[in-house]
Design an enzyme around this catalytic site. Structure first.
Site, short mmCIF file in Angstrom:
data_model
loop_
_atom_site.label_atom_id
_atom_site.label_comp_id
_atom_site.label_asym_id
_atom_site.label_seq_id
_atom_site.Cartn_x
_atom_site.Cartn_y
_atom_site.Cartn_z
N HIS A 199 52.36 19.87 26.32
CA HIS A 199 52.49 18.69 25.47
C HIS A 199 53.38 17.72 26.26
O HIS A 199 54.60 17.87 26.29
CB HIS A 199 53.12 19.06 24.13
CG HIS A 199 53.40 17.90 23.23
ND1 HIS A 199 52.59 17.57 22.17
CD2 HIS A 199 54.40 16.98 23.24
CE1 HIS A 199 53.09 16.51 21.55
NE2 HIS A 199 54.19 16.12 22.19
N ASN A 240 49.88 11.83 17.69
CA ASN A 240 50.72 11.93 18.87
C ASN A 240 50.04 12.82 19.91
O ASN A 240 49.83 14.00 19.64
CB ASN A 240 52.08 12.51 18.50
CG ASN A 240 53.09 12.42 19.63
OD1 ASN A 240 52.89 11.68 20.58
ND2 ASN A 240 54.16 13.18 19.54
N ASP A 256 42.43 18.82 18.84
CA ASP A 256 43.80 18.71 18.31
C ASP A 256 43.75 18.55 16.79
O ASP A 256 44.47 17.75 16.19
CB ASP A 256 44.55 17.54 18.95
CG ASP A 256 46.05 17.58 18.69
OD1 ASP A 256 46.53 18.58 18.14
OD2 ASP A 256 46.75 16.60 19.03
#
Length: 423
Positions: A176, A275, A302
């Site tokens: 990430h 995000n 995601d």
């Protein structure tokens, strides 16, 4: 039990062929022009038949946050999207940072039998970015890779040790990539739209700085770093550079990052808050270029469910994330219609490449001897994606109640029908 699928347009990563598929005991017995006897026959009428899709990046919120999603509801949402294997991230409650939780997740998926649950174990205990987890134990319990996704591993020394650790058993760290200090309290992409709306911006460099660091750490250690949800032009350029130097780096892109721009945020719709954030039109163009030239290895959703109440509050307070399992097919088919990729690329990006990255044998391809994990897709079906079709517990997607084109109509897991569209 023998199952026969007739009139199949079989779309593998490397070729397309028209055959009948005979399934026996959960395995593809043969691809044939004949019509052998079977206990059940499906006439697929020329629809696209792909190996079951594999989503390397989902959040099923189980254990601990089951009001948003759980392994059962997430598995049904996956099956409705043609997905037969998923990799749930470790940011559960408690965090999946030990073999007990890893085994719980994998076993719950096996018991249900709708979709393979391949847990992603945490890199650090509690996802605090300090002490490494016992990755070897989690690997034995069913973990497929390791990530603190939802949080970056801020310490370069910790990331280095993690890459060294996994390289010992051929594992992979999913990164990430976010410089949290630079991101600050940002909530959308920093640019024209953040200036217009007054919402605090997140610079593209927030992502790129960490991508550069992790590529260089992969160079140092020889470990495999996989960049999650890449979203910026220079992020793709950095991965392209790393690959050109022989560094062990791969990456994924989400459908929302190649489909939507930050202009969606002019409406202040919290269902578009994610995000990394939706980026500029130029960044979206770069995602498509990366898919075209092979820099981007695979597509992952995601899938990040949140309750309606959590999203239904002022923008700064709403959590990041959208659902995505059931919009994977239509949004990726948009790339096919645009000429960005072809049907075989679709199969490669959503099935074959993830199977290779995760070292899954007998998956990602339709051939004799492979597992009978199969997605049947009608690329021309237009429909409104509504709450009736939605199988997730959550509805936080900007595509809800929108007309989409391209639908998974049948999904088989180990040769067993686990989903059939009712439209």
């Amino acid at each position: 039990m023998k199952i026969l699928l007739t009139n199949c347009k079989i779309v593998n990563h490397d070729k397309t062929l028209t055959k009948n598929i005979l399934i026996e005991d959960g395995i593809i017995k043969s691809l044939t022009d004949d019509t052998p006897q079977a206990d059940k026959t499906y006439d697929l009428k020329g629809k696209m038949v792909l190996p079951g899709l594999i989503d390397m990046h989902v959040h099923f919120r189980d254990p601990g946050l089951e009001y948003k999603e759980d392994i059962i509801s997430g598995s049904y949402a996956a099956a409705a999207g043609g997905v037969t294997a998923v990799c749930p991230m470790a940011n559960t409650k408690p965090v999946n940072d030990n073999a007990i939780i890893t085994k719980y997740m994998a076993d719950k998926g096996k018991e249900l039998g709708i979709c393979d649950i391949l847990p992603v174990g945490a890199v650090s205990k509690g996802m605090h970015g300090e002490e490494l987890t016992e990755m070897g134990d989690m690997l034995s319990a069913g973990a497929c890779a390791f990530s603190d996704d939802g949080k970056p591993v801020l310490g370069s020394d910790v990331m280095r040790r993690a890459l060294e650790y996994v390289s010992g058993f051929g594992g992979m760290i999913l990164s990430h990539s976010e410089d949290k200090q630079l991101a600050g309290e940002g909530v959308i992409h920093e640019g024209e739209v953040s200036a217009i709306t007054g919402l605090r911006g997140i610079p593209a460099e927030t992502e790129e700085i960490m991508i550069a660091r992790d590529i260089l750490l992969a160079k140092l250690t020889g470990g495999h770093v996989h960049i999650c949800h890449i979203s910026t032009r220079y992020g793709v350029e950095l991965v392209r550079w790393g690959k050109s130097k022989g560094i062990n780096v791969t990456c994924e892109v989400t459908p929302h990052h190649f489909s939507l721009t930050d202009r969606e945020l002019l409406s202040y719709d919290t269902n578009c808050k994610m995000n990394p954030p939706l980026r500029s039109a130029d960044d979206v163009k770069a995602m498509k270029e990366g898919l075209m030239d092979g820099t981007i290895d695979c597509i992952a959703t995601d899938h990040a469910p949140h309750s309606r109440d959590e999203k239904f509050q002022e923008f700064d307070l709403a959590p990041f994330g959208i659902t995505g399992l059931q919009t994977l097919v239509p949004l990726t088919l948009n790339l096919v219609r645009e000429g960005v990729i072809n049907e075989n690329d679709f199969s490669r990006l959503c099935s074959y490449a993830p199977a290779q990255l995760l070292r899954l044998k007998g998956r990602g391809v339709i051939e004799e001897g492979a597992m009978a994990d199969i997605a049947v897709i009608d690329p021309d079906k237009e429909y409104v994606f509504d709450k009736k079709l939605n199988k997730s517990k959550s509805v936080n997607t900007p595509f809800m109640d929108k007309t989409l084109k391209g639908l998974c109509v049948l999904t088989f897991k180990n040769g067993r029908e686990v989903y059939k569209a009712d439209i």
